[in-house]
Write an enzyme that holds these catalytic residues in place. Structure first.
Site, short mmCIF file in Angstrom:
data_model
loop_
_atom_site.label_atom_id
_atom_site.label_comp_id
_atom_site.label_asym_id
_atom_site.label_seq_id
_atom_site.Cartn_x
_atom_site.Cartn_y
_atom_site.Cartn_z
N TYR A 203 0.83 -1.21 0.00
CA TYR A 203 0.00 0.00 0.00
C TYR A 203 0.87 1.26 0.00
CZ TYR A 203 -3.31 3.49 1.87
OH TYR A 203 -4.08 4.60 2.07
N LYS B 19 0.98 4.04 -3.02
CA LYS B 19 0.67 5.45 -2.80
C LYS B 19 1.87 6.34 -3.12
CE LYS B 19 -3.66 5.21 -1.43
NZ LYS B 19 -4.74 5.69 -2.32
#
Length: 246
Positions: free
Chosen positions: A159, A163
């Site tokens: 994640y 991002k």
């Protein structure tokens, strides 16, 4: 009376992950200021519920069920949006997920799903719609990233990496589609959205930031409206934090 710098009358906005949490807050804020909305997420029924709220405010709304990590579904979403409204003036890439798991236990399909939803999908949406915006002469794109991109956390490494890629994509596309299209990014901190239901009571009350608490969903709105509106005509390629001072 709406400030002219925050007036979205006549604009068409597409918000992914728009049926709940931060996405829903941005949908409602844009609708309240005059925008028509396309609301997309995996659950069409949930999108339709929000669309009905938007219509009750006198705005047009289109609900579309689409997996925003799959290019074929994204392409169908784009075509449906343009078929209904003829254009998209605002794109908010908000859909995402970040399951917590020890890195050595992450299976390949979960790794791919995290990267697809948080990076691959926004890239496709931004590149296709961004080019159409540029050809039309104007547009604004907002990516919703995470402070995990700037301060990566243990057990959410895919994640955090996705991002971080979204932040880089923001700057690259801002340069590519300028000056007609502005592309900006918010790195969000902890917010009390649906995912907070799985947090401990302490985590819902306090946070390791300057303000000492998680954010309320509506607290994303002012930054989002600024970056999407004429109030920020000299801001593009910007990556700002809305995190309570982490």
């Amino acid at each position: 009376m709406t400030d002219r710098l925050l007036d979205f009358s006549g604009k068409v906005a597409l918000v992914t992950g728009g049926s709940r949490g931060l996405g829903r807050e941005m949908v409602m804020a844009l609708a309240e200021r005059g925008a028509d909305l396309i609301i997309a997420s995996r659950k069409a029924e949930a999108c339709e519920t929000v669309a009905e709220e938007v219509r009750s405010m006198g705005r047009r709304a289109l609900a579309i069920g689409a997996h925003c990590g799959k290019w074929d579904e994204i392409d169908s979403l784009i075509e449906a949006a343009y078929a209904e409204f003829g254009r998209v003036d605002i794109l908010v890439n908000n859909a995402g997920m970040g399951p917590r798991m020890p890195s050595e236990e992450v299976p390949e399909n979960l790794y791919d799903s995290v990267l697809n939803l948080n990076l691959k999908g926004p890239y496709r949406l931004s590149s296709v719609i961004g080019k159409r915006m540029k050809d039309a002469g104007s547009g604004a794109i907002l990516n919703i990233s995470s402070v995990a991109a700037l301060q990566p956390l243990a057990q959410v490494v895919p994640y955090s990496a996705a991002k971080a890629g979204l932040n880089a994509m923001t700057i690259g596309l801002a340069r590519e589609y300028a000056p007609e299209v502005r592309v900006n990014c918010i790195c969000a901190g902890p917010f009390l959205t649906d995912i907070a239901k799985a947090w401990t009571e302490e985590a819902r009350q306090t946070a390791d930031n300057a303000l000492g608490r998680p954010g309320r969903p509506e607290e994303i709105v002012s930054a989002a409206l600024y970056l999407l509106s004429p109030a920020s005509t000299f801001s593009t390629g910007s990556v700002i934090t809305v995190d309570g001072g982490i």
